[in-house]
Structures are given as structure tokens and as C-alpha cells.
Design an enzyme around this catalytic site. Structure first.
Site, PDB file in Angstrom:
ATOM      1  N   ARG A 190       4.726   0.395  -6.295  1.00  0.00           N
ATOM      2  CA  ARG A 190       4.769  -0.457  -5.110  1.00  0.00           C
ATOM      3  C   ARG A 190       3.828  -1.646  -5.247  1.00  0.00           C
ATOM      4  NH1 ARG A 190       6.807   2.447  -0.526  1.00  0.00           N
ATOM      5  NH2 ARG A 190       5.542   1.266   0.916  1.00  0.00           N
ATOM      6  N   CYS A 225       0.826  -1.210   0.000  1.00  0.00           N
ATOM      7  CA  CYS A 225       0.000   0.000   0.000  1.00  0.00           C
ATOM      8  C   CYS A 225       0.859   1.258   0.000  1.00  0.00           C
ATOM      9  CB  CYS A 225      -0.863   0.031   1.254  1.00  0.00           C
ATOM     10  SG  CYS A 225      -1.788  -1.462   1.546  1.00  0.00           S
ATOM     11  N   LYS A 278       6.026  -4.182  -4.815  1.00  0.00           N
ATOM     12  CA  LYS A 278       7.446  -3.861  -4.875  1.00  0.00           C
ATOM     13  C   LYS A 278       8.081  -3.965  -3.498  1.00  0.00           C
ATOM     14  CE  LYS A 278      11.313  -2.440  -6.600  1.00  0.00           C
ATOM     15  NZ  LYS A 278      12.101  -3.488  -7.275  1.00  0.00           N
ATOM     16  N   ASN A 323      -1.296   1.557   5.887  1.00  0.00           N
ATOM     17  CA  ASN A 323      -0.374   0.617   5.254  1.00  0.00           C
ATOM     18  C   ASN A 323       0.105  -0.333   6.339  1.00  0.00           C
ATOM     19  OD1 ASN A 323       1.644  -0.652   3.874  1.00  0.00           O
ATOM     20  ND2 ASN A 323       2.937   1.144   3.595  1.00  0.00           N
ATOM     21  N   GLY A 324       0.037  -1.641   6.113  1.00  0.00           N
ATOM     22  CA  GLY A 324       0.494  -2.592   7.142  1.00  0.00           C
ATOM     23  C   GLY A 324      -0.651  -3.502   7.556  1.00  0.00           C
ATOM     24  N   GLU A 328      18.005 -16.854  -9.761  1.00  0.00           N
ATOM     25  CA  GLU A 328      17.522 -15.497 -10.029  1.00  0.00           C
ATOM     26  C   GLU A 328      16.849 -15.436 -11.415  1.00  0.00           C
ATOM     27  OE1 GLU A 328      16.847 -13.028  -8.402  1.00  0.00           O
ATOM     28  OE2 GLU A 328      16.849 -11.318  -9.749  1.00  0.00           O
ATOM     29  N   TRP A 353      -2.982  -2.725  -1.501  1.00  0.00           N
ATOM     30  CA  TRP A 353      -2.575  -4.065  -1.926  1.00  0.00           C
ATOM     31  C   TRP A 353      -3.241  -5.007  -0.927  1.00  0.00           C
ATOM     32  CZ3 TRP A 353       0.495  -8.173  -0.016  1.00  0.00           C
ATOM     33  CH2 TRP A 353       0.932  -9.072  -0.992  1.00  0.00           C
ATOM     34  N   LYS A 387      12.978 -14.341 -12.068  1.00  0.00           N
ATOM     35  CA  LYS A 387      12.593 -13.266 -12.989  1.00  0.00           C
ATOM     36  C   LYS A 387      11.544 -13.758 -13.973  1.00  0.00           C
ATOM     37  CE  LYS A 387      13.721 -10.469 -11.345  1.00  0.00           C
ATOM     38  NZ  LYS A 387      14.545 -10.301 -10.186  1.00  0.00           N
ATOM     39  N   HIS A 424      19.085 -36.423 -10.349  1.00  0.00           N
ATOM     40  CA  HIS A 424      18.466 -36.917  -9.112  1.00  0.00           C
ATOM     41  C   HIS A 424      16.968 -36.641  -9.076  1.00  0.00           C
ATOM     42  CE1 HIS A 424      22.376 -37.925  -7.515  1.00  0.00           C
ATOM     43  NE2 HIS A 424      22.808 -36.720  -7.856  1.00  0.00           N
ATOM     44  N   GLU A 450       8.142 -14.435 -12.311  1.00  0.00           N
ATOM     45  CA  GLU A 450       7.570 -13.216 -11.742  1.00  0.00           C
ATOM     46  C   GLU A 450       6.843 -12.364 -12.796  1.00  0.00           C
ATOM     47  OE1 GLU A 450      10.718 -10.848 -10.139  1.00  0.00           O
ATOM     48  OE2 GLU A 450       9.460  -9.951  -8.618  1.00  0.00           O
TER      49      GLU A 450
END
Ligand code: M6R
Length: 607
Positions: free
Chosen positions: A27, A2, A602, A97-98, A480, A73, A484, A503, A487
Site C-alpha cells: 500500500r 497507511c 497503492k 488510517n486517514g 498511461e 504513509w 508508468k 503546437h 511513476e
């Protein structure tokens, strides 16, 4: 997560609030809203699901001198207009926010008192609780202060009330800063939202409650005692958060990497020696004392930590463990006061990483270092030592330049530790520093491979899965690359240490499973080639990023893109760049929202 913007000024603040929300879009959010006081001082609210542009359309022609705004969010309750902020109790509006962890208990209490809830959010309890406290404490500032004493969890809030020429804000565990303007005063969860009106920022500390008036601000601690916080002149340039000629922030940020690396490495620019003091005044003593290293981070930052483990154990010769912060913070690990705890974070506000550092400190581990991209962030302030990556604002949700600059910082850390522990010869120190200084140019050469990588992207458009392989300190680079791809293109991707293939995951390999491999010309290359043969023999399609001197031949089903020659210890910094470009171009082909991928934020300021 948020975003919050609040403004009280001698001008129409509605456009300021909307522009602030635009700047906070990166964000991640699913709905937006704002509340303001009309000319006759009554409260008005606008909310919409989707983009800020939709809220802006609703707000066209509206004017106010005071207001609060929010991008949400979703955590408690689905993305919908009724759950969008601000939340209202009679003439009072709140953005938040939170997460208020004990909201259910407070909600039950307030319901018993006759309050009717109209959303599924935890935030609505803030509005009703402050309203309830106003009945016995008829002062908005005091009522907010008393309300915050009840909250368990993380929050940044902003509150306005009909008939009052002030905004009250508070923070605990979620970022919030004040903007000191010439025509009024402001607050936001991120400095980028306020650059349009001021560069003078006051960073609130956990527990601070502030009152914003048009001509002044005041801050108190939870016990009501007044406190003064320094005013910082923000060095962020408004351009730094503009898209310019690029199509997406992610693309811009990938191409900014040479400059971001040069900025981050500036302090070793002309020097033949590494000074531990670049990590803080006490760094020499703490680095000499460290018997081991523990790295705490999440996501992409966790991957940079994994690369550093190889470097630290090889060059410093002390044990280094790397832990996902959300696991470490709840684990009864063996604590060691002689261990250097390194928190890596782009934002410096990631709730899990912050909590993990605090947990380590509670357990007697006080040798703490933050490697971070945001100077006044909570994680930086929590740690004894700091190294600031100078990547500039990273707006795309997919982290790119933050990662490579973290690696640059971690390479410097490795050298500084090795030097303080007597493990670095003068010649090696000079060689490593020279390699670091040439890194921006080397990355620039890799960026020139974009057209070849773009051509490959077409091959992935109809795939549902992909495997990434790497070995040694390129295994985290494969991880990574997989992160990417999943995502931003929503293709399921997994990374394996190439030796692990036989394996289990080899069973997945067929013509529909592209296998992407990082193949630097290092001591593990011959082993890796055998692993690639295992894929080829099963009809798998291989996409290999090889060094120019790797001698991996192209053949039926084996596609090769060659990077410049092998770059030694720093090779992971080069090899991640084509993987970033590949995922970017695959996302373009698939038409996803590159900078704001679904479901992601974000800055992850909640648990
Ligand atoms: O701000 P941080 O570096 O602490 O963020 C950690 C992760 O949330 C972040 O790296 C995330 O994994 C990225 N979106 C990946 O691209």
C-alpha cells in the site's frame, strides 16, 4: 496509504501483526510500528522508520496475546519515529488510517486541558481525546464512540488500553474489516493481511464501531444501536499475493494479464450475446434510459475511462465525458439525472473517486455504476450497479492488470449500452464478443516481445525526459505509458496527442529527448506518420510500437517494435502492454524500488 492490523487471540500475535504488515507493504509506507500488552497487561510500543523488516528485528522474541500494528504513509508530519504510529496517551495506544481534518481545533482544546503532544500528526489527538473521555466515561468502547462523534474527515482506527482484554476499532471513509478466527479475532485495512489466520471477513460500514474480544465481536452504529454485518468467506488465495518466481509484483502482474482478462471476460465466454445484467439487475432499464455517460476516476483508472469515451461515442452515439474525480467533486458541473455515472477504481477505496460519486448522487444523479477490482469496497457499495474486474490482488503500486481488465469491463459496458439503445446489430455483437474472447491470447503474443523491449530500456537509463505520442483511442494509451514511466523510473514523461506536437512540444525535441509513439494501423496512421517525420527532421530519437501491418519503416534514429496485426477497437488493450514492459525494464536498469516507488501509495484513501 497507511495499513492497520489488530489481533487478540489465544496465541502470540506479534508474528501475526508483523506478517500482516508485510502483506500491507504494497500500500506504500515510510515507517511502521506496533503496540501490545505485555504479560502483566501493561502497554509496550515499538516503532521504526523504513521497512517492516526493521520493526520485526526490534520485535524479535516479544510475545503478546493482544496488539495493534501500523504502516504509515506521511500526511501530517515528516516520516520519523516520533510521527510513526501507534500514538499513546498514558496507557492507551491508537493506530489510524486517514485524516482527521479538524485535528487542530481538538488539539488546541486538549492542550488547554494539559495534554502534551509529542508528534506532528493528526492521529495523536485521537489518543488524547479518547483518554480524556475515559475520565468521564470509564468504558473504552463508549469513549471511542463518543470520540468519533467529534471527528471530521476520514478514518479507520484501532485502540488498545492497558488492563483491557479487547480492541476497539471504528471506520468512516477509510477501509477496515474484521477477521473472525477460530482462536481469536482480528481487524485489518485489507483482507490480504488476515488470510494467514482466517478467511472469514466482516466488512465494516462507514460509522461502525466494533469491539473485538477473543471469542466474540460486536458492532454498533454511531448512536450506540447494535448492528449485525454479514460474514463473507474470502475467495482470495494466499498464493495470489505471493511473488512466486517473479522478481517484482509489477512484473508478475504484467504477465498475469492474459489470465486476468480471461477471468474478467468469463461471463461472456460461451455466449453470442451480451447480457446487461452482468452489471446488475437494474442495468437493462438504466442503460436504456441513459442519455449520456460521465466517467469519474483518478490516475490509471482515469486513462481507461478516456479510452472508453472513444468507444462509447463511436458505438453508442451518446456523449461521454471523463473527469478527474478530484476536480469533479468541487466543480459546479451541469447535473443530469438521465446521465449514467461510471466510477472506475482498482481499489474501490480512492477517496477522491468515492467523494465524486457521492457528490454526483447528492446532485440527483442516481444512475451509478462501479467498475472495480475489489468486491466489498466502498465505491462498489456506493453505486447502484457494479462490474467486478477479476484481476486478482494488484500489489505493485504501478497499476497494470487492473488497467487492462478495466478496459475489458468498459468494452462490455459499451456493447451493453449500444445494445440497450438499439445501436448494435446481431452481427456486430457477435464480432465484438469474438474479439473480446480472443483478447487473452492476443495479449500473450504481445508479452513475447519482452526481450526486444528490454534491449530498448538501456537507451533510457541516462535520459531525464521522454515524450509519448498517440492518436485517437491510443492517445490515452500514450498518457498511461508516460504515467508508468514517471511513476517507477522517475524520468519526467509527458504524453501528447501527436497532432498537438507542432503546437508547442516540438520545441523540446533533440537527441536527448526520446519520443515513444504508439502506431497502430488505424485510420489515423498516415497522419501519425507525418507527425513522426516532424520529430525525425529535428534529430529526435523515435521508439515506435507499430502493428505488424503498419508499414512504418526502420531508419537512422527510428527504432521499431512490431506488435501482431491490428486489433481494431480493442487495440489499446494490446498497445499498453509494451509500454508497461518498457517502464518496468527502464526502472530495473535505473535500480529504483519498482513495486514501492518513492512518495506513492497503492491505495489513496486520503484527499
Ligand atoms: O484504486 P484506483 O484505481 O482508484 O487508484 C487510482 C490511482 O491512484 C491509481 O491508478 C494510480 O494512478 C496508479 N498508481 C498508477 O499506476
Amino acid at each position: 496509504m497507511c495499513g492497520i492490523v489488530a489481533a487478540l487471540a489465544k496465541r502470540n500475535v506479534v508474528p501475526v501483526l508483523l506478517e500482516g504488515l508485510n502483506k500491507l507493504e504494497y500500500r506504500g509506507y515510510d515507517s511502521a510500528g506496533l503496540a501490545y500488552l505485555t504479560e502483566d497487561n501493561s502497554l509496550a510500543r515499538l516503532r521504526s522508520v523504513g521497512r517492516v523488516a526493521e520493526l520485526a528485528a526490534q520485535a524479535a522474541g516479544k510475545g503478546a496475546a493482544q496488539g495493534i500494528a501500523h504502516t504509515r504513509w506521511a500526511t501530517h508530519g515528516v516520516p520519523s519515529e516520533r510521527n510513526a504510529h501507534p500514538h499513546i496517551s498514558a496507557g492507551l495506544a491508537v493506530v489510524h488510517n486517514g485524516i482527521i481534518e479538524n485535528y487542530a481545533e481538538i488539539k488546541q482544546e486538549l492542550t488547554g486541558l494539559g495534554y502534551v503532544f509529542t508528534s506532528d500528526t493528526d492521529t495523536e489527538v485521537i489518543a488524547h481525546l479518547v483518554h480524556h473521555l475515559l475520565q468521564s466515561t470509564p468504558d473504552l468502547f463508549e469513549a471511542v464512540r463518543k470520540a468519533t462523534a467529534r471527528f471530521i474527515g476520514a478514518y479507520a482506527i484501532a485502540v488498545i488500553h492497558e488492563g483491557e482484554q479487547r480492541i476497539v476499532v471504528a471506520r468512516h471513509g477509510a477501509p477496515l474489516l474484521l477477521g473472525i478466527g477460530t482462536d481469536g479475532n482480528y481487524a485489518a485495512s485489507d483482507a490480504s493481511a488476515l488470510l494467514q489466520v482466517t478467511r472469514k471477513m466482516v466488512y465494516l460500514e462507514d460509522g461502525d464501531i466494533a469491539e473485538i474480544r477473543q471469542d466474540q465481536v460486536r458492532i454498533v452504529r454511531p448512536d450506540g444501536s447494535a448492528v449485525t454485518r454479514p460474514v463473507h468467506e474470502s475467495s482470495l488465495s494466499a498464493d495470489a499475493v505471493e511473488l512466486g518466481n517473479f522478481r517484482h509484483y509489477m512484473q508478475k502482474e504484467i504477465f498475469e494479464q492474459p489470465q486476468a482478462l480471461a477471468n474478467t471476460l468469463e461471463m461472456v465466454g460461451g455466449s453470442q450475446t451480451i447480457q446487461p445484467q452482468i452489471f446488475g439487475a437494474d442495468a437493462s432499464a438504466l442503460f436504456a434510459r441513459a442519455k449520456s455517460v460521465l466517467i469519474l476516476a483518478c490516475g490509471t483508472s482515469f486513462h481507461s475511462g478516456l479510452v472508453a469515451r472513444y468507444w462509447i461515442e463511436q458505438l453508442v452515439g451518446i456523449p461521454c465525458s471523463v473527469e478527474v474525480a478530484s476536480e469533479y467533486r468541487y466543480r459546479m458541473s451541469v447535473h443530469d439525472p438521465e446521465q449514467l455515472v461510471v466510477a472506475i477504481s482498482q481499489s474501490g477505496e480512492t477517496a477522491d473517486t468515492l467523494a465524486a460519486v457521492r457528490y454526483a448522487k447528492e446532485r440527483g444523479q442516481h444512475m451509478t455504476l462501479a467498475i472495480c477490482n475489489v468486491a466489498e469496497s466502498a465505491i462498489v457499495r456506493e453505486c447502484a450497479l457494479r462490474f467486478l474486474t477479476r484481476a486478482g490482488p494488484e500489489i505493485g503500486v504501478a497499476s497494470t492488470k487492473a488497467f487492462t481488465t478495466q478496459l475489458a469491463g468498459l468494452a462490455l459496458l459499451t456493447l451493453a449500452l449500444a445494445k440497450q439503445q438499439g445501436k448494435l446489430s446481431v452481427q456486430d455483437e457477435q464480432n465484438h464478443l469474438n474479439a473480446l474472447r480472443h483478447l487473452p491470447v492476443a495479449v500473450q503474443k504481445v508479452l513475447a516481445l519482452e526481450p526486444e523491449i528490454e534491449a530498448w530500456a538501456q537507451h533510457f537509463a541516462n535520459k531525464h525526459h521522454a515524450l509519448f505520442l498517440g492518436r485517437g483511442h491510443h492517445y490515452p494509451i500514450a498518457m498511461e505509458g508516460a504515467l508508468k514511466l514517471k511513476e517507477i523510473s522517475y524520468i519526467h514523461a509527458e504524453a501528447y496527442a501527436a497532432g498537438e506536437l507542432k503546437h508547442g512540444p516540438l520545441a523540446l525535441v533533440d537527441r536527448d529527448m526520446p519520443v515513444i509513439s504508439v502506431a497502430p494501423n488505424d485510420m489515423l496512421l498516415e497522419k501519425l506518420k507525418s507527425n513522426l517525420q516532424e520529430v525525425k527532421a529535428r534529430g529526435g530519437q523515435l521508439y515506435v510500437f507499430a502493428d505488424g501491418d503498419s508499414e512504418v519503416p526502420e531508419s537512422e534514429g527510428v527504432h521499431i517494435i512490431r506488435l501482431p496485426e491490428h486489433y481494431g477497437l480493442l487495440s489499446p488493450v494490446l498497445h499498453v502492454v509494451p509500454l508497461q514492459l518498457l517502464s518496468y525494464h527502464v526502472a530495473l536498469v535505473k535500480g529504483t524500488d519498482v513495486d514501492k516507488p518513492r512518495n506513492l501509495a497503492k491505495s489513496v484513501t486520503v484527499e
